[in-house]
Design a protein around this motif. Structure first.
Motif, PDB file in Angstrom:
ATOM      1  N   ARG A   1       0.868  -1.180   0.000  1.00  0.00           N
ATOM      2  CA  ARG A   1       0.000   0.000   0.000  1.00  0.00           C
ATOM      3  C   ARG A   1       0.901   1.226   0.000  1.00  0.00           C
ATOM      4  O   ARG A   1       1.659   1.450   0.945  1.00  0.00           O
TER       5      ARG A   1
ATOM      6  N   GLU B   1      -0.757   8.067  -0.256  1.00  0.00           N
ATOM      7  CA  GLU B   1      -2.004   8.515  -0.889  1.00  0.00           C
ATOM      8  C   GLU B   1      -1.802   9.041  -2.310  1.00  0.00           C
ATOM      9  O   GLU B   1      -2.601   8.759  -3.193  1.00  0.00           O
ATOM     10  N   GLN B   2      -0.719   9.786  -2.544  1.00  0.00           N
ATOM     11  CA  GLN B   2      -0.470  10.348  -3.877  1.00  0.00           C
ATOM     12  C   GLN B   2      -0.303   9.261  -4.938  1.00  0.00           C
ATOM     13  O   GLN B   2      -0.446   9.532  -6.123  1.00  0.00           O
ATOM     14  N   LEU B   3       0.002   8.046  -4.515  1.00  0.00           N
ATOM     15  CA  LEU B   3       0.273   6.957  -5.450  1.00  0.00           C
ATOM     16  C   LEU B   3      -0.738   5.819  -5.358  1.00  0.00           C
ATOM     17  O   LEU B   3      -0.478   4.720  -5.863  1.00  0.00           O
ATOM     18  N   GLN B   4      -1.886   6.060  -4.759  1.00  0.00           N
ATOM     19  CA  GLN B   4      -2.866   4.999  -4.563  1.00  0.00           C
ATOM     20  C   GLN B   4      -3.321   4.353  -5.866  1.00  0.00           C
ATOM     21  O   GLN B   4      -3.723   3.196  -5.878  1.00  0.00           O
ATOM     22  N   LYS B   5      -3.252   5.076  -6.987  1.00  0.00           N
ATOM     23  CA  LYS B   5      -3.702   4.520  -8.259  1.00  0.00           C
ATOM     24  C   LYS B   5      -2.610   3.763  -9.002  1.00  0.00           C
ATOM     25  O   LYS B   5      -2.840   3.209 -10.061  1.00  0.00           O
ATOM     26  N   VAL B   6      -1.414   3.738  -8.426  1.00  0.00           N
ATOM     27  CA  VAL B   6      -0.304   2.974  -8.993  1.00  0.00           C
ATOM     28  C   VAL B   6      -0.354   1.578  -8.388  1.00  0.00           C
ATOM     29  O   VAL B   6      -0.606   1.414  -7.199  1.00  0.00           O
ATOM     30  N   SER B   7      -0.113   0.555  -9.193  1.00  0.00           N
ATOM     31  CA  SER B   7      -0.084  -0.792  -8.638  1.00  0.00           C
ATOM     32  C   SER B   7       1.231  -1.477  -9.005  1.00  0.00           C
ATOM     33  O   SER B   7       1.860  -1.152 -10.016  1.00  0.00           O
TER      34      SER B   7
ATOM     35  N   THR C   1       0.978   2.295 -14.078  1.00  0.00           N
ATOM     36  CA  THR C   1       0.548   3.670 -13.806  1.00  0.00           C
ATOM     37  C   THR C   1      -0.963   3.791 -14.004  1.00  0.00           C
ATOM     38  O   THR C   1      -1.591   2.921 -14.624  1.00  0.00           O
ATOM     39  N   PRO C   2      -1.562   4.887 -13.507  1.00  0.00           N
ATOM     40  CA  PRO C   2      -3.003   5.086 -13.707  1.00  0.00           C
ATOM     41  C   PRO C   2      -3.396   5.116 -15.187  1.00  0.00           C
ATOM     42  O   PRO C   2      -4.511   4.754 -15.539  1.00  0.00           O
TER      43      PRO C   2
END
Length: 108
Positions: free
Chosen positions: A38, A41-47, A69-70
């Motif tokens: 996890r 927050e700024q990178l929550q859309k990165v997996s 990336t998003p």
């Protein structure tokens, strides 16, 4: 297996202008490593998707995979993590930066 548990550390990537805490859960999935990360927050859309994870010596793990990336772009990465009791350190290397995990420690 090495590093089983929940870990927390901090990252600061000046080139991308973000910092925060990262939470890592390492578990045993029928003899294979399962890793859930996890990001701040700024990178929550990165997996992060691991393709391989292997043990390095008695206290380390090395993994390779894809950072997604998003926008759907995939970047290859290599992660190295070392454990010392309840402390952990590591780095994630991608094409544009090396992200170091600092002050890593076990939280569960």
């Amino acid at each position: 297996m090495i590093g089983i548990g929940k870990w927390q550390g901090s990252i600061n990537v000046q080139i991308l202008k973000f910092s925060g805490d990262v939470f890592i859960t390492i578990s045993d999935a029928d003899g294979e490593y399962a890793v859930d990360i996890r990001l701040p927050e700024q990178l929550q859309k990165v997996s992060l998707r691991f393709d391989t994870i292997e043990e390095v010596g008695e206290d380390g793990l090395k993994g390779k995979g894809k950072l997604i990336t998003p926008a759907g772009r995939e970047l290859g990465f290599e992660a190295n993590v070392t454990f010392d009791g309840d402390e952990m350190s590591g780095a994630l290397k991608i094409a544009i930066a090396t992200i170091k995990i600092k002050n890593g420690h076990r939280i569960a």
